[in-house]
Enzyme design. Sequence first.
Site, PDB file in Angstrom:
ATOM      1  N   SER A 171      21.099  53.146   6.184  1.00  0.00           N
ATOM      2  CA  SER A 171      19.730  53.680   6.225  1.00  0.00           C
ATOM      3  C   SER A 171      18.803  53.120   7.287  1.00  0.00           C
ATOM      4  O   SER A 171      17.703  53.644   7.483  1.00  0.00           O
ATOM      5  CB  SER A 171      19.061  53.510   4.871  1.00  0.00           C
ATOM      6  N   SER A 176      18.021  56.648   4.976  1.00  0.00           N
ATOM      7  CA  SER A 176      16.816  56.928   4.254  1.00  0.00           C
ATOM      8  C   SER A 176      15.528  56.401   4.908  1.00  0.00           C
ATOM      9  O   SER A 176      14.435  56.815   4.511  1.00  0.00           O
ATOM     10  CB  SER A 176      16.920  56.337   2.848  1.00  0.00           C
ATOM     11  N   LYS A 194       8.583  50.531   5.439  1.00  0.00           N
ATOM     12  CA  LYS A 194       9.220  51.496   4.516  1.00  0.00           C
ATOM     13  C   LYS A 194       8.631  51.326   3.119  1.00  0.00           C
ATOM     14  O   LYS A 194       8.392  50.186   2.691  1.00  0.00           O
ATOM     15  CB  LYS A 194      10.728  51.244   4.525  1.00  0.00           C
TER      16      LYS A 194
HETATM   17  N1  GLN Z   1      22.814  57.509   3.083  1.00  0.00           N
HETATM   18  C1  GLN Z   1      23.402  56.518   2.227  1.00  0.00           C
HETATM   19  C2  GLN Z   1      23.184  56.878   0.779  1.00  0.00           C
HETATM   20  O1  GLN Z   1      22.586  57.886   0.519  1.00  0.00           O
HETATM   21  C3  GLN Z   1      22.829  55.174   2.552  1.00  0.00           C
HETATM   22  C4  GLN Z   1      21.501  54.958   1.997  1.00  0.00           C
HETATM   23  C5  GLN Z   1      20.919  53.632   2.356  1.00  0.00           C
HETATM   24  O2  GLN Z   1      21.428  52.924   3.206  1.00  0.00           O
HETATM   25  N2  GLN Z   1      19.867  53.281   1.662  1.00  0.00           N
HETATM   26  O3  GLN Z   1      23.624  56.163  -0.079  1.00  0.00           O
END
Ligand code: GLN
Length: 489
Positions: free
Chosen positions: A185, A161, A86
């Site tokens: 994410s 994400s 990532k």
């Molecule tokens: N979807 C969640 C957010 O937008 C989690 C994001 C993540 O785990 N980085 O905060």
Amino acid sequence: MNDELRIMDIRGLTIKKFHESLIKKQFSASEITKAFFDYIEKKDTEIGAYLRLSKDSALSQAEVVDEDLSAGREVDILAGVPLAIKDNILIENEPTTAASKILANYRAAYDATVIKKLKQAGAVFLGKTNMDEFAMGSSTENSGFKITKNPHDLERVPGGSSGGSAAAVAADMAVAALGSDTGGSIRQPAGFCGVVGLKPTYGAVSRYGLIAMASSLDQIGPITKTVEDAEILFDIIKGKDQLDSTSVESQIANRKSQIADYTIGIPKEYFVAGLNKEVGEAIDEAIKKLKSLGIKFKEISLPHTKYALSCYYIIMPAEVSANLARFDGIRYAQISNLKSQISNLRDIYFKQRGEGFGEEVKRRIILGTFVLSSGYYDAYYSKAQKVRKLIKEDFDKAFKEVDVILTPVSPTPAFKIGEKTDDPLQMYLSDIFTIPVNLAGLPAISIPVNLKAQNSKLKANLPIGFQLIGKHFHEADILAVGQQYEQVC
Ligand code: GLN
């Protein structure tokens, strides 16, 4: 190798199978690395999982493994394994953007601790994957550069994400990947793409070299094709690191000797109206299979679940606003095409941050600055910290009765591209089942219900994941139950 062979070699390769084939000399590390790049070049034009490939460095990493093998030296299980990383995890000298335009010209000055460990194990890094900007989002649509498509249905999102990492593994464009998980994410995109995603206990894996989103919630973890592979990667990246004071020595607990000794809790608050019918059916199917292994089930209650999302959307933006203050347009390289428009310090801040950050990132910085501002701190931030404690205590209480907790990963399967982009609240709701785990700092894994879709009685064509949550540092339990599940599904 001819083309056909190459593709056959790549398809469905797990870390375990890769290692066996490498040792048996069915391919060399360099050959298979080249084959992966050839395949990515064709396949990724439709998926868009990668932001950048690092062919030269990957091939040199593979050559080192081949030299070791031909010299008869013993190699690690991860030697030569092609991984996708990532783009918020630093690899020395490589561009690292967290999918943000503000970091478009930044090159990492050092390796993240997880990268250092993977390098020592001989892993090969194919490239950096797309993500929601600074990991803020649930669909990878918030990337500053491009969108990524779900390999199971190109009209749908891969989740986020870590959408690029999950899509790369699901489409066989990497054997495994690393993601990061602040509120879901790793687990949610793994669920949407039909692969396995492990979020370790907070502190189990060093965050040094991870571009911070919300420091009390962030964790790095593996995205893989099997639970067994998730365990292999986790074992390599875990452990105390002097460079991350929140990391701890792996006091990782042992698994139970008999699978039938496990009791799994089903929290009633997670099975309410709003849960998609197909998801509900898939979860029932998973429970049925686990029962057939002799595992006992028990209904439990996590009464403060309903406050988790509100609590997260106060604590997370507060930490985001503090962490992202460092991106001032001076450090970490500037956006070059703005330089001509800048005549003083204020211009630097306003133009670089104004142009460099996307909408969602700005929304969260503003929200976070607000909840931390004097006069509001007690009403929001302090209160959210108290609620966080209650959520954690719910889990502590439940874990007195059960060893593992099972829930859905997301309320729906992968949604359509564009479906939720105009409505941030709808987007936030897709993390309702994953967020409490981060607030409590627990380990959790997302496993596809229909691992071998052809054997499944389920009607759903899209992958659906279920989540196993463990006690602090009891990764062994969720991995053990998950591995048994893999055997029977
Ligand atoms: N979807 C969640 C957010 O937008 C989690 C994001 C993540 O785990 N980085 O905060």
